[in-house]
Scaffold this motif. Structure first.
Motif, PDB file in Angstrom:
ATOM      1  N   VAL A 108     -17.886 -13.036  -7.266  1.00 36.62           N
ATOM      2  CA  VAL A 108     -18.479 -14.170  -6.549  1.00 36.62           C
ATOM      3  C   VAL A 108     -19.979 -13.936  -6.357  1.00 36.62           C
ATOM      4  CG1 VAL A 108     -18.407 -15.595  -4.472  1.00 36.62           C
ATOM      5  CG2 VAL A 108     -16.289 -14.637  -5.397  1.00 36.62           C
ATOM      6  N   ALA A 109     -20.351 -12.732  -5.952  1.00 34.76           N
ATOM      7  CA  ALA A 109     -21.769 -12.405  -5.788  1.00 34.76           C
ATOM      8  C   ALA A 109     -22.504 -12.465  -7.118  1.00 34.76           C
ATOM      9  CB  ALA A 109     -21.913 -11.017  -5.170  1.00 34.76           C
ATOM     10  N   THR A 261     -13.383 -22.847 -13.629  1.00 32.53           N
ATOM     11  CA  THR A 261     -14.044 -21.535 -13.663  1.00 32.53           C
ATOM     12  C   THR A 261     -14.805 -21.210 -12.385  1.00 32.53           C
ATOM     13  OG1 THR A 261     -16.109 -22.383 -14.630  1.00 32.53           O
ATOM     14  CG2 THR A 261     -14.341 -21.778 -16.158  1.00 32.53           C
ATOM     15  N   ASN A 262     -14.794 -22.114 -11.402  1.00 35.99           N
ATOM     16  CA  ASN A 262     -15.647 -21.896 -10.232  1.00 35.99           C
ATOM     17  C   ASN A 262     -14.888 -21.291  -9.049  1.00 35.99           C
ATOM     18  OD1 ASN A 262     -14.169 -24.069  -9.263  1.00 35.99           O
ATOM     19  ND2 ASN A 262     -15.926 -25.441  -8.998  1.00 35.99           N
ATOM     20  N   TYR A 263     -15.602 -21.149  -7.933  1.00 38.27           N
ATOM     21  CA  TYR A 263     -15.022 -20.536  -6.748  1.00 38.27           C
ATOM     22  C   TYR A 263     -13.917 -21.404  -6.160  1.00 38.27           C
ATOM     23  CZ  TYR A 263     -14.578 -18.433  -2.143  1.00 38.27           C
ATOM     24  OH  TYR A 263     -14.080 -17.837  -1.005  1.00 38.27           O
ATOM     25  N   ARG A 264     -14.121 -22.718  -6.156  1.00 33.20           N
ATOM     26  CA  ARG A 264     -13.080 -23.613  -5.640  1.00 33.20           C
ATOM     27  C   ARG A 264     -11.757 -23.370  -6.360  1.00 33.20           C
ATOM     28  NH1 ARG A 264     -12.545 -28.920  -3.456  1.00 33.20           N
ATOM     29  NH2 ARG A 264     -10.583 -29.858  -4.138  1.00 33.20           N
ATOM     30  N   ALA A 265     -11.805 -23.261  -7.678  1.00 36.34           N
ATOM     31  CA  ALA A 265     -10.584 -23.019  -8.448  1.00 36.34           C
ATOM     32  C   ALA A 265      -9.955 -21.696  -8.044  1.00 36.34           C
ATOM     33  CB  ALA A 265     -10.896 -23.029  -9.942  1.00 36.34           C
ATOM     34  N   SER A 272      -9.129 -20.403 -14.302  1.00 39.52           N
ATOM     35  CA  SER A 272      -8.606 -20.096 -15.632  1.00 39.52           C
ATOM     36  C   SER A 272      -8.621 -18.608 -15.929  1.00 39.52           C
ATOM     37  CB  SER A 272      -9.416 -20.846 -16.699  1.00 39.52           C
ATOM     38  OG  SER A 272     -10.794 -20.524 -16.600  1.00 39.52           O
ATOM     39  N   ASP A 273      -9.485 -17.865 -15.222  1.00 34.54           N
ATOM     40  CA  ASP A 273      -9.469 -16.407 -15.296  1.00 34.54           C
ATOM     41  C   ASP A 273      -8.640 -15.907 -14.119  1.00 34.54           C
ATOM     42  OD1 ASP A 273      -9.898 -13.682 -15.234  1.00 34.54           O
ATOM     43  OD2 ASP A 273     -12.073 -13.802 -15.475  1.00 34.54           O
TER      44      ASP A 273
END
Length: 440
Positions: A108-109, A261-265, A272-273
């Motif tokens: 995240v950082a 691919t973002n933080y919300r996901a 997806s990861d």
């Protein structure tokens, strides 16, 4: 001139929240943690997009001022800055939760860059950015504005930056370069450039410079027209406003819907990861702990207690514009948004408070009512009679009100242990307290 539409402390009634979320009065939530996290993510998405849109309006107002520097366009830029703080102030609650705004480690950082310090760092050493008037009535020098070449801000492990031209990259590299007070970017850098200092170096209680309870910083228009460094101030304002838009764009995208691919996901366990996905219990522990630390150690302690117990005008959050009363309102509102599952009076889903039993719920609502009464008095007095920097003076009757507010907010932070428990999350008092908070 833009008329401000400032928020008041709002929130749906508890009955309305429970009816919309389907919760009942029980210590065991009837809705899944995922639903609460979805509500949290949706509020973050809405709030950061509002902040971004307001930042774009600020950029346009600054561009208009730069193109035609008059008293009217300068005042308009100030008005739009004040308006932009209304939405950004509420986003502060998303800090301290290992989220995209300020996570210090892990993916995240790396992906989002912990931009909170670039956006909202304070208090700042204004002498680093531009001149101030010292105790002898003379202008200081040796700052970013009057240095045309290499500039080293000083401090521990500071490094020189080429500022022959003031750019987004230059102020990014200078921000907190050599120390936390070496602030070069963000809302408060713009605030100082627009208002100038609001401080009496000779005698805090005398107020020999600011000349009045309703007078904030008084930077003259000539600083942007006649002064030899006028063009550099204009370039600084434009770079700083562009950077706020850039940084908020990054954070808003972290909460964007439909991006796998973002933080919300990740917080919704849909990235997806798969290695980036965050378990619901871990996410909510971070959220509840962050809410506790923010309301207790950041708002109550650093932003209120340090200012009133010192007393120190310099430790106000928005000392140049005298807008600290609104910071207190919006920061508290952000906390209330998440606890009640609402934003701008609209229910976004399951409210964490709805899982509490009747007795605990009544106790926290009673405490919040006391807090809101005090915050509303600070806000009203600041708008009609004397700003926060006057209210914190030891001989002002509001000083005691502000101290009591600080105490109540710290109690509210501790209550996050109970809120978390009602939602199946174990927290300790230590986990809702910043170990590095200023000791008073």
């Amino acid at each position: 001139m833009i008329k401000q539409t400032k928020i008041m402390i709002t929130g749906l009634s508890l009955a309305a929240i429970m009816a919309l979320s389907g919760c009942t009065n029980t210590t065991t939530p009837k809705n899944s943690e995922a639903n609460m996290i979805t509500a949290y993510a949706n509020i973050a998405h809405a709030n950061y997009n509002d902040a971004l849109n307001d930042a774009k309006k600020l950029q346009l107002a600054i561009d208009a001022f730069i193109a035609n520097p008059t008293n009217d366009t300068m005042q308009n830029a100030k008005d739009v800055w004040l308006e932009s703080r209304e939405s950004y102030g509420q986003t502060e609650i998303f800090r301290l939760s290992n989220g995209p705004i300020d996570a210090e480690e892990g993916w995240v950082a790396e992906q989002y860059g912990a931009l909170e310090g670039q956006l909202n760092a304070w208090p700042l050493d204004e002498n680093m950015i531009d001149y101030t008037i010292n105790a002898k009535g003379a202008k200081t020098s040796g700052n970013i504005i009057d240095t045309k070449g290499s500039f080293n801000p000083g401090g521990e492990e500071s490094s020189a930056v080429d500022i022959f031209t003031i750019t987004v990259d230059a102020i990014t590299d200078l921000n907190e370069n050599g120390g936390d007070a070496n602030v070069a970017s963000g809302y408060h850098a713009i605030e100082f450039l627009l208002w100038g200092q609001d401080q009496d170096y000779s005698n805090f209680l005398k107020d020999g410079i600011t000349k009045g309870a309703l007078t904030a910083g008084q930077r003259p228009l000539s600083d942007f027209i006649e002064d030899s460094n006028a063009d550099r101030r204009k370039a600084y304002l434009q770079a700083a406003s562009q950077k706020i838009v850039n940084d908020l764009t990054v954070i808003a995208k972290a909460w964007e819907k439909g991006d796998s691919t973002n933080y919300r996901a990740a917080i919704l366990n849909k990235n997806s990861d798969a290695s980036k996905n965050i378990a619901a219990k871990d996410a909510y522990k971070d959220i509840f702990a962050g809410m506790g630390v923010f309301i207790k150690s950041e708002l109550a302690n650093e932003r209120i207690a340090v200012a009133v117990l010192t007393p120190s005008e310099e430790d106000e959050h928005s000392c140049f514009s005298d807008n600290t009363h609104r910071d207190i309102v919006t920061n508290y509102q952000g906390f209330k948004n998440i606890l009640m599952g609402t934003y701008n009076g609209v229910a976004y889903g399951t409210a964490p408070i709805a899982a509490m039993n009747d007795a605990d719920k009544a106790e926290i609502l009673k405490l919040m009512a006391k807090i809101e009464t005090k915050i509303e008095s600070i806000d009203m007095i600041a708008k009609t009679n004397r700003h926060f920097d006057y209210q914190i003076r030891p001989n002002d009757p509001q000083a005691k009100v502000i101290v009591h507010l600080k105490n109540d907010l710290r109690k509210l932070g501790d209550k996050m242990v109970t809120v978390a428990a009602a939602n199946g999350i174990n927290l300790t008092i230590d986990e809702v307290t910043d170990a590095d908070e200023t000791k008073l």
